[in-house]
Design an enzyme around this catalytic site. Structure first.
Site, PDB file in Angstrom:
ATOM      1  N   TYR A 198     -17.823  45.069  63.451  1.00 34.32           N
ATOM      2  CA  TYR A 198     -18.646  43.853  63.513  1.00 34.32           C
ATOM      3  C   TYR A 198     -18.181  42.780  62.525  1.00 34.32           C
ATOM      4  CZ  TYR A 198     -21.987  46.594  66.285  1.00 34.32           C
ATOM      5  OH  TYR A 198     -22.592  47.357  67.253  1.00 34.32           O
ATOM      6  N   LYS A 207     -14.552  58.952  65.554  1.00 33.64           N
ATOM      7  CA  LYS A 207     -13.683  59.383  66.651  1.00 33.64           C
ATOM      8  C   LYS A 207     -12.258  59.538  66.101  1.00 33.64           C
ATOM      9  CE  LYS A 207     -14.003  58.647  70.903  1.00 33.64           C
ATOM     10  NZ  LYS A 207     -14.426  59.695  71.831  1.00 33.64           N
ATOM     11  N   ASP A 246     -18.945  60.614  70.638  1.00 33.87           N
ATOM     12  CA  ASP A 246     -19.414  60.828  72.015  1.00 33.87           C
ATOM     13  C   ASP A 246     -20.164  62.159  72.124  1.00 33.87           C
ATOM     14  OD1 ASP A 246     -16.935  61.911  71.417  1.00 33.87           O
ATOM     15  OD2 ASP A 246     -16.165  61.775  73.458  1.00 33.87           O
ATOM     16  N   ASP A 304     -25.089  52.025  65.089  1.00 33.90           N
ATOM     17  CA  ASP A 304     -25.946  51.113  65.853  1.00 33.90           C
ATOM     18  C   ASP A 304     -26.459  51.836  67.106  1.00 33.90           C
ATOM     19  OD1 ASP A 304     -27.162  48.851  66.752  1.00 33.90           O
ATOM     20  OD2 ASP A 304     -25.342  47.685  67.083  1.00 33.90           O
ATOM     21  N   ASP A 362     -30.363  54.016  67.504  1.00 31.20           N
ATOM     22  CA  ASP A 362     -31.321  53.593  68.533  1.00 31.20           C
ATOM     23  C   ASP A 362     -31.649  54.744  69.476  1.00 31.20           C
ATOM     24  OD1 ASP A 362     -31.622  51.099  67.535  1.00 31.20           O
ATOM     25  OD2 ASP A 362     -31.104  50.037  69.375  1.00 31.20           O
TER      26      ASP A 362
END
Ligand code: NAD
Length: 377
Positions: free
Chosen positions: A140, A191, A224, A248, A252
């Site tokens: 970001y 990852k 994942d 993020d 959630d």
């Protein structure tokens, strides 16, 4: 004496903050906690008075405070303002200038609300996990970024995932520390199989573990797989630490295991200054909810629980934080509900009545638990 800056903000932020303040005052009066509360403006309410969503003066007060408690910002009234003065910019500036690099998002399922989850009861019942998300680095913020023309009517969008050793270590330390105070297990998520930044993350967390936190049980998981495990068997986790982007998404997903937005607290922690003080901002996960603002129906528990996180993480008053969480659990167990968590046969209450119910329960618990001398952390 701990100085707490309260920034109610806009919409239901003002209503839920009023209840958190009453709970705060209760702890000062009845548990002898040395706290002083001040108030300031942020978001649209600051814009209306000062033509900016956060004045330099309020920013300085936030920097000087021992902790900041925020309600929520935003609302339709300010939707058409220039991007630079939108209410949300006030919150973003607070996070940036306070350098809040570690975002703590607990996902806790109160037994009384377990049925509100979209997952099966036995999967979520008793769930108590915490996600530590890196908040100021990664894709970001990484450079280069942008959209450019590459000819032939084609364009290219670029963002850069980038982390340094120092950035990984500082958020890692926060996560290991918290794991030590919980069930002593940390799962680091990236990852590393397809991203160099992920490989670095894994290597640095492993080094940090060896050097400073060998007593904590550390595991690694690809992001994942973590997403899958969070909905398959979330109770396998204690604390998860991950980067900005994965955090993020995963926080959630984890939050929704618990049911309602009105129940979710959060903390964002910054660096420790030379006096040992760590900058910190506590806020509910939800927004200003313009659809119900001013109606007295908002659930104040996310903000009250955010205040509880402040007692625990900024001041080290764990007994009082435990007491507050227990009070909230007992209130829910007794069948008291705001509209967002209402179930058939339960007692529907207003924002204010929910705050009162928590305080009545605190009174009851306090009568059973003697006050004792304490020192701040
Ligand atoms: P929201 O979280 O405000 O509301 C989403 C839905 O959840 C609404 O139906 C609302 O009524 C309900 N809800 C939220 N909190 C609740 C509570 N405590 N009790 C009962 N019901 C609750 O999200 P939104 O509608 O997407 O955004 C509204 C405004 O809030 C926008 O201006 C947005 O930018 C802002 N916002 C601010 C923050 C923040 O201050 N941290 C976070 C998200 C959104």
């Amino acid at each position: 004496m701990k100085n707490i800056l309260c920034l109610p903000g806009d919409g239901i932020g003002i209503e839920v903050m009023a209840e958190a303040r009453r709970v705060g005052d209760w702890f000062v009066k009845n548990r002898g906690l040395g706290m002083r509360f001040e108030e300031g403006l942020v978001g649209g309410s600051s814009y209306d008075v000062h033509a900016t969503p956060l004045t330099d003066q309020t920013m300085q007060r936030a920097m000087d405070a021992d902790a900041v408690l925020l309600g929520a910002v935003g609302g339709t009234k300010w939707d058409n303002l220039d991007f630079k003065v939108k209410p949300e910019r006030g919150l973003l500036r607070l996070r940036k200038d306070m350098d809040l690099f570690a975002n703590l998002r607990p996902a806790f399922v109160y037994p009384a609300l377990a049925e509100a989850s979209t997952l099966k009861l036995d999967v979520v019942s008793g769930l108590d996990i915490l996600i530590v998300r890196e908040l100021t680095g990664g894709v970001y913020f990484g450079e280069p970024r942008g959209i450019s023309d590459i000819g032939n009517g084609q364009r290219r969008g670029i963002n850069t995932q980038v982390y340094t050793t120092a950035e990984i270590h500082r958020v890692g330390r926060v996560a290991f520390d918290i794991a030590r105070k919980r069930n002593n297990r940390l799962c680091s998520v990236e990852k590393a199989n397809v991203m160099e930044s992920g490989l670095l993350w894994r290597e640095e967390i492993t080094k940090l573990h060896k050097a400073e936190f060998a007593d904590v049980e550390l595991s690694h998981m690809y992001a994942d797989n973590c997403a899958m495990q969070l909905v398959r068997n979330p109770k396998q986790f204690d604390v998860i630490v991950t980067d900005n982007l994965f955090g993020d998404l995963l926080s959630d997903a984890a939050a929704m295991l618990t049911g309602s937005l009105g129940m979710l607290p959060s903390a964002s922690l910054g660096a420790t200054d030379k006096n040992g003080k760590r900058r910190a901002l506590y806020e509910p996960v939800h927004g200003s909810a313009p659809d119900i603002a001013g109606k007295g129906v908002a659930n104040p528990l996310a903000t009250i629980l955010s205040f509880g996180m402040m007692l625990r993480y900024s001041f080290g008053w764990s007994d009082d934080a435990d007491m507050l969480e227990k009070a909230v659990g007992n209130v829910l167990e007794s069948g008291v509900r705001t509209r967002d968590i209402q179930q058939a046969g339960k007692k529907l209450v207003s924002t204010k009545e929910m705050g009162e119910a928590v305080m009545n329960e605190l009174e009851r618990l306090a009568a059973m638990a003697p006050r004792r001398e304490r020192s701040g952390a």
